[in-house]
Design a protein around this motif. Sequence first.
Motif, PDB file in Angstrom:
ATOM      1  N   ASP A   1      24.296  13.373  -5.773  1.00  0.00           N
ATOM      2  CA  ASP A   1      25.633  12.929  -5.377  1.00  0.00           C
ATOM      3  C   ASP A   1      26.523  14.075  -4.917  1.00  0.00           C
ATOM      4  OD1 ASP A   1      24.922  10.364  -5.978  1.00  0.00           O
ATOM      5  OD2 ASP A   1      25.899  10.345  -7.949  1.00  0.00           O
ATOM      6  N   SER A   2      26.103  15.314  -5.146  1.00  0.00           N
ATOM      7  CA  SER A   2      26.922  16.452  -4.740  1.00  0.00           C
ATOM      8  C   SER A   2      26.811  16.745  -3.243  1.00  0.00           C
ATOM      9  CB  SER A   2      26.550  17.695  -5.545  1.00  0.00           C
ATOM     10  OG  SER A   2      25.271  18.174  -5.173  1.00  0.00           O
ATOM     11  N   VAL A   3      25.789  16.179  -2.578  1.00  0.00           N
ATOM     12  CA  VAL A   3      25.575  16.471  -1.150  1.00  0.00           C
ATOM     13  C   VAL A   3      26.763  16.053  -0.286  1.00  0.00           C
ATOM     14  CG1 VAL A   3      24.143  16.009   0.876  1.00  0.00           C
ATOM     15  CG2 VAL A   3      23.066  16.471  -1.327  1.00  0.00           C
ATOM     16  N   PRO A   4      27.241  14.794  -0.372  1.00  0.00           N
ATOM     17  CA  PRO A   4      28.387  14.427   0.479  1.00  0.00           C
ATOM     18  C   PRO A   4      29.629  15.272   0.193  1.00  0.00           C
ATOM     19  CG  PRO A   4      27.407  12.463  -0.503  1.00  0.00           C
ATOM     20  CD  PRO A   4      26.753  13.651  -1.131  1.00  0.00           C
ATOM     21  N   TYR A   5      29.875  15.567  -1.073  1.00  0.00           N
ATOM     22  CA  TYR A   5      31.026  16.395  -1.440  1.00  0.00           C
ATOM     23  C   TYR A   5      30.886  17.802  -0.855  1.00  0.00           C
ATOM     24  CZ  TYR A   5      34.366  18.990  -4.250  1.00  0.00           C
ATOM     25  OH  TYR A   5      35.390  19.803  -4.644  1.00  0.00           O
ATOM     26  N   ALA A   6      29.678  18.366  -0.942  1.00  0.00           N
ATOM     27  CA  ALA A   6      29.442  19.712  -0.403  1.00  0.00           C
ATOM     28  C   ALA A   6      29.594  19.736   1.115  1.00  0.00           C
ATOM     29  CB  ALA A   6      28.060  20.211  -0.813  1.00  0.00           C
ATOM     30  N   VAL A   7      29.127  18.694   1.787  1.00  0.00           N
ATOM     31  CA  VAL A   7      29.258  18.617   3.251  1.00  0.00           C
ATOM     32  C   VAL A   7      30.728  18.497   3.631  1.00  0.00           C
ATOM     33  CG1 VAL A   7      28.790  17.178   5.272  1.00  0.00           C
ATOM     34  CG2 VAL A   7      26.957  17.688   3.660  1.00  0.00           C
ATOM     35  N   ARG A   8      31.476  17.616   2.954  1.00  0.00           N
ATOM     36  CA  ARG A   8      32.915  17.475   3.239  1.00  0.00           C
ATOM     37  C   ARG A   8      33.653  18.782   2.969  1.00  0.00           C
ATOM     38  NH1 ARG A   8      32.254  12.579   0.696  1.00  0.00           N
ATOM     39  NH2 ARG A   8      33.280  13.329  -1.199  1.00  0.00           N
ATOM     40  N   GLY A   9      33.299  19.450   1.879  1.00  0.00           N
ATOM     41  CA  GLY A   9      33.928  20.731   1.555  1.00  0.00           C
ATOM     42  C   GLY A   9      33.669  21.780   2.611  1.00  0.00           C
ATOM     43  N   ALA A  10      32.424  21.857   3.087  1.00  0.00           N
ATOM     44  CA  ALA A  10      32.083  22.841   4.132  1.00  0.00           C
ATOM     45  C   ALA A  10      32.838  22.553   5.416  1.00  0.00           C
ATOM     46  CB  ALA A  10      30.578  22.835   4.377  1.00  0.00           C
ATOM     47  N   ARG A  11      32.942  21.278   5.777  1.00  0.00           N
ATOM     48  CA  ARG A  11      33.686  20.916   6.995  1.00  0.00           C
ATOM     49  C   ARG A  11      35.182  21.162   6.847  1.00  0.00           C
ATOM     50  NH1 ARG A  11      30.595  15.278   8.292  1.00  0.00           N
ATOM     51  NH2 ARG A  11      28.751  16.216   9.240  1.00  0.00           N
ATOM     52  N   ALA A  12      35.681  21.158   5.619  1.00  0.00           N
ATOM     53  CA  ALA A  12      37.108  21.320   5.378  1.00  0.00           C
ATOM     54  C   ALA A  12      37.547  22.787   5.321  1.00  0.00           C
ATOM     55  CB  ALA A  12      37.510  20.609   4.078  1.00  0.00           C
ATOM     56  N   VAL A  13      36.616  23.731   5.498  1.00  0.00           N
ATOM     57  CA  VAL A  13      36.993  25.153   5.510  1.00  0.00           C
ATOM     58  C   VAL A  13      37.801  25.398   6.775  1.00  0.00           C
ATOM     59  CG1 VAL A  13      36.166  27.528   5.674  1.00  0.00           C
ATOM     60  CG2 VAL A  13      35.017  25.908   4.148  1.00  0.00           C
ATOM     61  N   GLU A  14      39.054  25.794   6.591  1.00  0.00           N
ATOM     62  CA  GLU A  14      39.927  26.089   7.731  1.00  0.00           C
ATOM     63  C   GLU A  14      40.255  27.564   7.855  1.00  0.00           C
ATOM     64  OE1 GLU A  14      43.418  23.632   7.615  1.00  0.00           O
ATOM     65  OE2 GLU A  14      42.297  21.840   8.177  1.00  0.00           O
ATOM     66  N   ASN A  15      40.093  28.322   6.781  1.00  0.00           N
ATOM     67  CA  ASN A  15      40.438  29.743   6.785  1.00  0.00           C
ATOM     68  C   ASN A  15      39.403  30.506   5.976  1.00  0.00           C
ATOM     69  OD1 ASN A  15      43.306  29.676   7.946  1.00  0.00           O
ATOM     70  ND2 ASN A  15      43.368  28.140   6.331  1.00  0.00           N
ATOM     71  N   ALA A  16      39.030  31.678   6.461  1.00  0.00           N
ATOM     72  CA  ALA A  16      38.121  32.536   5.712  1.00  0.00           C
ATOM     73  C   ALA A  16      38.459  33.995   5.989  1.00  0.00           C
ATOM     74  CB  ALA A  16      36.666  32.248   6.078  1.00  0.00           C
ATOM     75  N   VAL A  17      38.337  34.790   4.953  1.00  0.00           N
ATOM     76  CA  VAL A  17      38.581  36.229   5.032  1.00  0.00           C
ATOM     77  C   VAL A  17      37.320  36.915   4.536  1.00  0.00           C
ATOM     78  CG1 VAL A  17      39.919  38.146   4.095  1.00  0.00           C
ATOM     79  CG2 VAL A  17      41.060  35.994   4.661  1.00  0.00           C
ATOM     80  N   PHE A  18      36.797  37.851   5.312  1.00  0.00           N
ATOM     81  CA  PHE A  18      35.628  38.629   4.902  1.00  0.00           C
ATOM     82  C   PHE A  18      36.041  40.084   4.796  1.00  0.00           C
ATOM     83  CE2 PHE A  18      31.703  40.823   4.826  1.00  0.00           C
ATOM     84  CZ  PHE A  18      30.811  39.951   4.225  1.00  0.00           C
ATOM     85  N   LEU A  19      35.806  40.684   3.634  1.00  0.00           N
ATOM     86  CA  LEU A  19      36.164  42.080   3.395  1.00  0.00           C
ATOM     87  C   LEU A  19      34.909  42.877   3.075  1.00  0.00           C
ATOM     88  CD1 LEU A  19      39.221  41.417   1.051  1.00  0.00           C
ATOM     89  CD2 LEU A  19      39.279  41.920   3.499  1.00  0.00           C
ATOM     90  N   ASP A  20      34.621  43.871   3.874  1.00  0.00           N
ATOM     91  CA  ASP A  20      33.510  44.777   3.616  1.00  0.00           C
ATOM     92  C   ASP A  20      34.115  46.044   3.029  1.00  0.00           C
ATOM     93  OD1 ASP A  20      31.479  46.729   3.730  1.00  0.00           O
ATOM     94  OD2 ASP A  20      30.555  45.791   5.477  1.00  0.00           O
ATOM     95  N   ARG A  21      34.107  46.121   1.702  1.00  0.00           N
ATOM     96  CA  ARG A  21      34.765  47.242   1.014  1.00  0.00           C
ATOM     97  C   ARG A  21      34.114  48.574   1.346  1.00  0.00           C
ATOM     98  NH1 ARG A  21      34.764  43.806  -4.509  1.00  0.00           N
ATOM     99  NH2 ARG A  21      32.684  43.469  -3.706  1.00  0.00           N
ATOM    100  N   GLU A  22      32.800  48.600   1.457  1.00  0.00           N
ATOM    101  CA  GLU A  22      32.109  49.848   1.733  1.00  0.00           C
ATOM    102  C   GLU A  22      32.422  50.382   3.130  1.00  0.00           C
ATOM    103  OE1 GLU A  22      27.532  51.256   2.129  1.00  0.00           O
ATOM    104  OE2 GLU A  22      28.041  50.034   0.373  1.00  0.00           O
ATOM    105  N   ALA A  23      32.432  49.492   4.122  1.00  0.00           N
ATOM    106  CA  ALA A  23      32.722  49.905   5.502  1.00  0.00           C
ATOM    107  C   ALA A  23      34.218  50.058   5.745  1.00  0.00           C
ATOM    108  CB  ALA A  23      32.142  48.891   6.485  1.00  0.00           C
ATOM    109  N   GLY A  24      35.053  49.490   4.866  1.00  0.00           N
ATOM    110  CA  GLY A  24      36.501  49.597   5.023  1.00  0.00           C
ATOM    111  C   GLY A  24      37.067  48.714   6.114  1.00  0.00           C
TER     112      GLY A  24
END
Length: 197
Positions: free
Chosen positions: A131-154
């Motif tokens: 039952d987690s599949v539909p929730y996970a799919v909806r959650g993935a589609r609902a991603v509107e913002n993401a921040v990626f930080l590579d601490r080592e590369a700065g």
Amino acid sequence: MEAVRESRTEFVVDVTRRPIWRLLLRGLGVYLPGWDLPAGAVRVRGGVADGFGPPAYVDEATGFGIQLRDRRRGLEPDREIYVRGRENPSFGLVVAGPAAAIGSRVVDAHALMRFARRLTFEELFDTGEADSVPYAVRGARAVENAVFLDREAGIGLCVEADPVTRAVTCPLYVRFGGSAGRTVRAYGVAERVRSNR
């Protein structure tokens, strides 16, 4: 001179009132506690701004991107998922780890959003619970913002999806550390990028 100052102020206000900016500050607070946070972004025009350069570049259509030497699968970066709203939630994701974990040598808006949505799906999907599949799919589609930080590369890269058109752009690029000490510098594209929510 006054028009230039006013234009700079409008640009900073436009950048700092967006959800991606708030998510960036949260992520920096979690993964770089005690560092001096930026008050605004330096505008990049024609690929030029003080301190801006490789591995970052600017694409007129999608904003910032970075070029990497390596790509590796199987790396597990740290991540924090944030949810906004109750009825129709949108997800924001902050990821910290080596940029090579994204799995592409060229990381642009589309590659970073795919990666963020994949991580969100993996986080919400429970292999023992069908039952987690539909929730996970909806959650993935609902991603509107993401921040990626590579601490080592700065370096860091921020992606956002327009809630109406679903077009993705990387309006912010981040550099931290180096000779500047424990400071973070944010760069923004010259044009206004998508949503102003």
